[in-house]
Design a protein around this motif. Sequence first.
Motif, PDB file in Angstrom:
ATOM      1  N   GLN A  87     -13.350  32.162  -9.075  1.00  7.78           N
ATOM      2  CA  GLN A  87     -13.458  30.808  -9.622  1.00  7.78           C
ATOM      3  C   GLN A  87     -12.552  29.847  -8.862  1.00  7.78           C
ATOM      4  O   GLN A  87     -12.909  28.688  -8.619  1.00  7.78           O
ATOM      5  N   HIS A 126     -20.029  36.195 -11.218  1.00  2.88           N
ATOM      6  CA  HIS A 126     -19.693  36.495 -12.613  1.00  2.88           C
ATOM      7  C   HIS A 126     -20.561  37.635 -13.150  1.00  2.88           C
ATOM      8  O   HIS A 126     -20.062  38.547 -13.830  1.00  2.88           O
ATOM      9  N   TYR A 140     -28.636  39.496 -13.474  1.00  6.57           N
ATOM     10  CA  TYR A 140     -28.208  39.681 -12.091  1.00  6.57           C
ATOM     11  C   TYR A 140     -29.394  39.604 -11.137  1.00  6.57           C
ATOM     12  O   TYR A 140     -29.304  38.994 -10.063  1.00  6.57           O
ATOM     13  N   HIS A 180     -12.445  37.660 -11.376  1.00  8.40           N
ATOM     14  CA  HIS A 180     -13.125  36.456 -11.875  1.00  8.40           C
ATOM     15  C   HIS A 180     -12.325  35.197 -11.557  1.00  8.40           C
ATOM     16  O   HIS A 180     -12.878  34.219 -11.024  1.00  8.40           O
ATOM     17  N   ASN A 181     -11.038  35.201 -11.870  1.00 11.75           N
ATOM     18  CA  ASN A 181     -10.230  34.000 -11.647  1.00 11.75           C
ATOM     19  C   ASN A 181     -10.052  33.714 -10.162  1.00 11.75           C
ATOM     20  O   ASN A 181      -9.997  32.543  -9.760  1.00 11.75           O
ATOM     21  N   LEU A 195     -21.235  31.394  -7.863  1.00  8.83           N
ATOM     22  CA  LEU A 195     -20.252  31.743  -8.879  1.00  8.83           C
ATOM     23  C   LEU A 195     -20.906  32.486 -10.044  1.00  8.83           C
ATOM     24  O   LEU A 195     -20.344  33.437 -10.595  1.00  8.83           O
ATOM     25  N   GLN A 196     -22.101  32.029 -10.414  1.00 10.16           N
ATOM     26  CA  GLN A 196     -22.829  32.705 -11.487  1.00 10.16           C
ATOM     27  C   GLN A 196     -23.168  34.139 -11.086  1.00 10.16           C
ATOM     28  O   GLN A 196     -23.010  35.078 -11.884  1.00 10.16           O
ATOM     29  N   GLY A 254     -19.530  41.394 -14.424  1.00  7.29           N
ATOM     30  CA  GLY A 254     -19.957  41.820 -15.745  1.00  7.29           C
ATOM     31  C   GLY A 254     -20.788  43.085 -15.721  1.00  7.29           C
ATOM     32  O   GLY A 254     -20.635  43.959 -16.583  1.00  7.29           O
ATOM     33  N   SER A 270     -11.065  42.964 -13.777  1.00 13.19           N
ATOM     34  CA  SER A 270     -12.199  42.042 -13.791  1.00 13.19           C
ATOM     35  C   SER A 270     -11.728  40.601 -13.961  1.00 13.19           C
ATOM     36  O   SER A 270     -12.299  39.680 -13.352  1.00 13.19           O
ATOM     37  N   ASP A 271     -10.676  40.381 -14.766  1.00 13.09           N
ATOM     38  CA  ASP A 271     -10.143  39.028 -14.924  1.00 13.09           C
ATOM     39  C   ASP A 271      -9.526  38.522 -13.629  1.00 13.09           C
ATOM     40  O   ASP A 271      -9.647  37.336 -13.287  1.00 13.09           O
ATOM     41  N   HIS A 281      -6.909  28.327 -12.564  1.00 14.17           N
ATOM     42  CA  HIS A 281      -7.189  29.718 -12.215  1.00 14.17           C
ATOM     43  C   HIS A 281      -6.008  30.354 -11.483  1.00 14.17           C
ATOM     44  O   HIS A 281      -5.775  31.561 -11.605  1.00 14.17           O
TER      45      HIS A 281
END
Length: 492
Positions: A201, A473, A412, A197-198, A469-470, A477, A193-194, A264
């Motif tokens: 981003q 994310h 979401y 995410h990165n 991006l939101q 999540g 997930s990281d 990132h």
Amino acid sequence: MKSLTLAPIAFAIMLSGCAVGPDYQVPTTNLASEYLFQGAEGTQAKELNLDNNAQHDTWWHGFNDPVLNKLVVDAQSQSISLKIAAERIKMAQSYQTAIESFKVPTVNLGAGFGNYQISDNDPLLGGAITATNPLTGKELGLVDDNKSAFFAGATIAWQADLFGQIDRQANAAAIRKQQAEIMRQGLTTLITSDVIHNYLQMRGAQERKHIALNTVADQQRTLDLVKLVIKSGYGSKLDEAQAKAMLAATQAVIPQLEIAENVHKQRLAILLGETPKQVMKRFTQTSTLPSFKGVIPTGLPADLLTRRPDIKIAEREMAALNQEHGAAIAAKYPKVYLTGSPGVLAKDFDDLFSSDSVSWLASVGVSWNLFDGGRGDAMVDLQQARFDASVLKYQHTVIAAFGEVETLLQGYGHSQQYVRLVSEAEAETSNAVNKAKSLYKAGLTDYLSILDAQRQHNLLKDRVVAAKLQTAHLTIGLHKALGGDWQQPQQG
């Protein structure tokens, strides 16, 4: 005599099933039949197939980005943290093997040569070695004071686990190994997930920088237009100053976006276990932010109990502490020890393995700590308290997991609407900018109208990316909150 000798052994075997301590039962948890925000936009409330995690373990393919897919595969095979987790599983396995070894007899083989000399001045044995002949007055050797012999044999020891203490400890060790495996699964989810995410981003920063560069070019053209209008006698120096200020403000954003992009990339290097130089080669070309295509299957609230690593670890913790509680109770009961030392002993090596050289020693013993100042009871109470605390922690983990899913489901669903509305607003401001420029060229409006239209348009273009991006994310999540095995099948 033989029947009497074998009686303690038969008695130990008979009592080997007398395990003490509480039996473990998987706790029951009352959960709602469905989520409060079940069926939120972009999700599908269908029961998950727990035997096939394909709908969750490669869900990021919904971004349709080959670079992202390659990053995930590499991270799961290269991550230093995951390699450490794999070593912890090996340690847990070794510990389990060590504990289980106490359930079987310990056999020690040995062989060698021995020699001893008895002192004539020994206060106990010295007088027994020699004596004085009363007739001749000479000393007589009664015992050979120097002996030597060859020997070979084995030492066998076994503790009969009458009340299940060793079994309980072995079961606890096995459960700890299961926890190590679940922790690695959870770490795989966290690192994956990281990485996603990165990466998103970074792509978002690149797209925002691309928008800023295009805006700078557009504002430069507008500034040139203002200067041309001023030369024609229609504009003013105020219009020119405002155009320059707007241009400088946009240019100031670009370095900040470049910093975010690089940050990132550096985080991806850490997650991949690579150097910054290596990870930079992966992104020689910029790209737009990918959007997730697909519907997220939410399953039922009860699915969380078997899918989320934190809940599974909490449940296994209860099971392990239950076994340790039972071991503490069993430690208060008697222990039976069986030992044996068969071997051969001879003065000459040639006689070592003859039938007359056989020797052996066997014993059966019982140990029972009748008084320890309350230490045994205190250890039992300690393990009981640890188990009770783990039950409360399990309940808290389940409630927190359920609340996390509910929050992300609502977020979401709303993020889908937000992206759609902001995109519609951005399209309208683009039309407004074009109309304002046409009116300004015709001398029907002042430059403030263009500046205001451009400001709104640039703001909304950036908001569109931020909204995407939101949503990305929240996508990450929500998949993480729903649990599941994120292990990417390795490519052969």
